[in-house]
Design an enzyme around this catalytic site. Structure first.
Site, PDB file in Angstrom:
ATOM      1  N   ASP A  14       0.872  -1.175   0.000  1.00  0.00           N
ATOM      2  CA  ASP A  14       0.000   0.000   0.000  1.00  0.00           C
ATOM      3  C   ASP A  14       0.911   1.226   0.000  1.00  0.00           C
ATOM      4  O   ASP A  14       2.131   1.120  -0.186  1.00  0.00           O
ATOM      5  CB  ASP A  14      -0.995  -0.042   1.168  1.00  0.00           C
ATOM      6  CG  ASP A  14      -0.340   0.122   2.534  1.00  0.00           C
ATOM      7  OD1 ASP A  14       0.900   0.200   2.592  1.00  0.00           O
ATOM      8  OD2 ASP A  14      -1.071   0.166   3.540  1.00  0.00           O
ATOM      9  N   CYS A  70       3.207  -3.217   4.019  1.00  0.00           N
ATOM     10  CA  CYS A  70       2.356  -2.082   4.399  1.00  0.00           C
ATOM     11  C   CYS A  70       3.063  -1.372   5.559  1.00  0.00           C
ATOM     12  O   CYS A  70       4.274  -1.527   5.731  1.00  0.00           O
ATOM     13  CB  CYS A  70       0.922  -2.514   4.714  1.00  0.00           C
ATOM     14  SG  CYS A  70       0.708  -3.654   6.097  1.00  0.00           S
ATOM     15  N   THR A  72       2.742  -1.850   8.806  1.00  0.00           N
ATOM     16  CA  THR A  72       3.143  -2.819   9.835  1.00  0.00           C
ATOM     17  C   THR A  72       3.353  -4.232   9.308  1.00  0.00           C
ATOM     18  O   THR A  72       3.901  -5.068  10.027  1.00  0.00           O
ATOM     19  CB  THR A  72       2.038  -2.913  10.905  1.00  0.00           C
ATOM     20  OG1 THR A  72       0.830  -3.336  10.233  1.00  0.00           O
ATOM     21  CG2 THR A  72       1.808  -1.580  11.603  1.00  0.00           C
ATOM     22  N   HIS A 103       9.964 -24.130   8.757  1.00  0.00           N
ATOM     23  CA  HIS A 103       8.942 -24.820   9.549  1.00  0.00           C
ATOM     24  C   HIS A 103       7.519 -24.641   9.017  1.00  0.00           C
ATOM     25  O   HIS A 103       6.731 -25.582   9.068  1.00  0.00           O
ATOM     26  CB  HIS A 103       8.969 -24.318  11.001  1.00  0.00           C
ATOM     27  CG  HIS A 103      10.233 -24.670  11.726  1.00  0.00           C
ATOM     28  ND1 HIS A 103      10.349 -24.583  13.093  1.00  0.00           N
ATOM     29  CD2 HIS A 103      11.431 -25.113  11.282  1.00  0.00           C
ATOM     30  CE1 HIS A 103      11.566 -24.948  13.462  1.00  0.00           C
ATOM     31  NE2 HIS A 103      12.248 -25.273  12.374  1.00  0.00           N
ATOM     32  N   HIS A 138       7.343 -31.207   9.922  1.00  0.00           N
ATOM     33  CA  HIS A 138       6.665 -29.937   9.640  1.00  0.00           C
ATOM     34  C   HIS A 138       5.592 -30.120   8.565  1.00  0.00           C
ATOM     35  O   HIS A 138       4.574 -29.425   8.567  1.00  0.00           O
ATOM     36  CB  HIS A 138       7.676 -28.877   9.220  1.00  0.00           C
ATOM     37  CG  HIS A 138       8.711 -28.621  10.265  1.00  0.00           C
ATOM     38  ND1 HIS A 138       8.398 -28.089  11.497  1.00  0.00           N
ATOM     39  CD2 HIS A 138      10.041 -28.867  10.283  1.00  0.00           C
ATOM     40  CE1 HIS A 138       9.501 -28.002  12.222  1.00  0.00           C
ATOM     41  NE2 HIS A 138      10.505 -28.475  11.524  1.00  0.00           N
TER      42      HIS A 138
END
Ligand code: RB5
Length: 153
Positions: A14, A70, A72, A103, A138
């Site tokens: 963004d 973005c 965060t 993992h 995994h």
């Protein structure tokens, strides 16, 4: 003759992730990775949701990896993880970058431009791209997620 196929990736952001995205695009090109940049193309305010949806759907449909930036990394990851088959991870350190590939077999890397500097973000990107899924135990854990997804949708 060397027929090594170029790795393909898709990237989006963004407005709050635009500047870091540009730097990551340059890094990917330096690494000779074929990268498709689906915007944003400026710091003009925009919604992260449609970009995350577009990148996530392409990642699943084309079996490639994606990067979403973005402010965060969180909004992008929340939206991307709504798409069946997506394992998007918000990563802000190199240890987690390696761990989430090894993992979780994460197929989208999310980072926040407002959280870390670009130097660290580029190191995280390199580590995430270089690390292979460990499979083994995994793989069973990922299968649990896949089974859940196929039951609820
Ligand atoms: C934009 O202000 C910001 O909310 C967005 O980039 C992101 O951080 C959301 O999770």
């Amino acid at each position: 003759m060397d027929e090594k196929k170029k790795m393909k990736m898709i990237i989006g952001s963004d407005h709050a992730g635009f500047t870091l995205k540009e730097k990551i695009v340059s890094l990917l090109k330096d690494l000779e990775i074929e990268v498709e940049d689906v915007g944003a193309y400026s710091t003009e305010r925009t919604n992260y949701g449609p970009i995350a949806q577009l990148v996530a759907e392409r990642v699943v449909n084309e079996n490639i990896k994606g990067i979403l930036i973005c402010g965060t990394g969180i909004g992008m990851s929340i939206m991307a993880n709504k798409v069946k088959g997506i394992r998007a991870a918000v990563v802000h350190d190199t240890f987690s970058a390696e761990a989430t590939r090894a993992h979780n077999d994460s197929n989208i890397l999310c980072m926040g431009e407002r959280v870390i500097g670009s130097g660290l973000a580029l190191e995280i990107t390199k580590k995430w791209i270089m690390t292979k899924f460990d499979a083994g135990k995994h793989a069973e854990r990922i299968q649990f997620i896949r089974d859940y997804e196929s039951e609820i949708r």
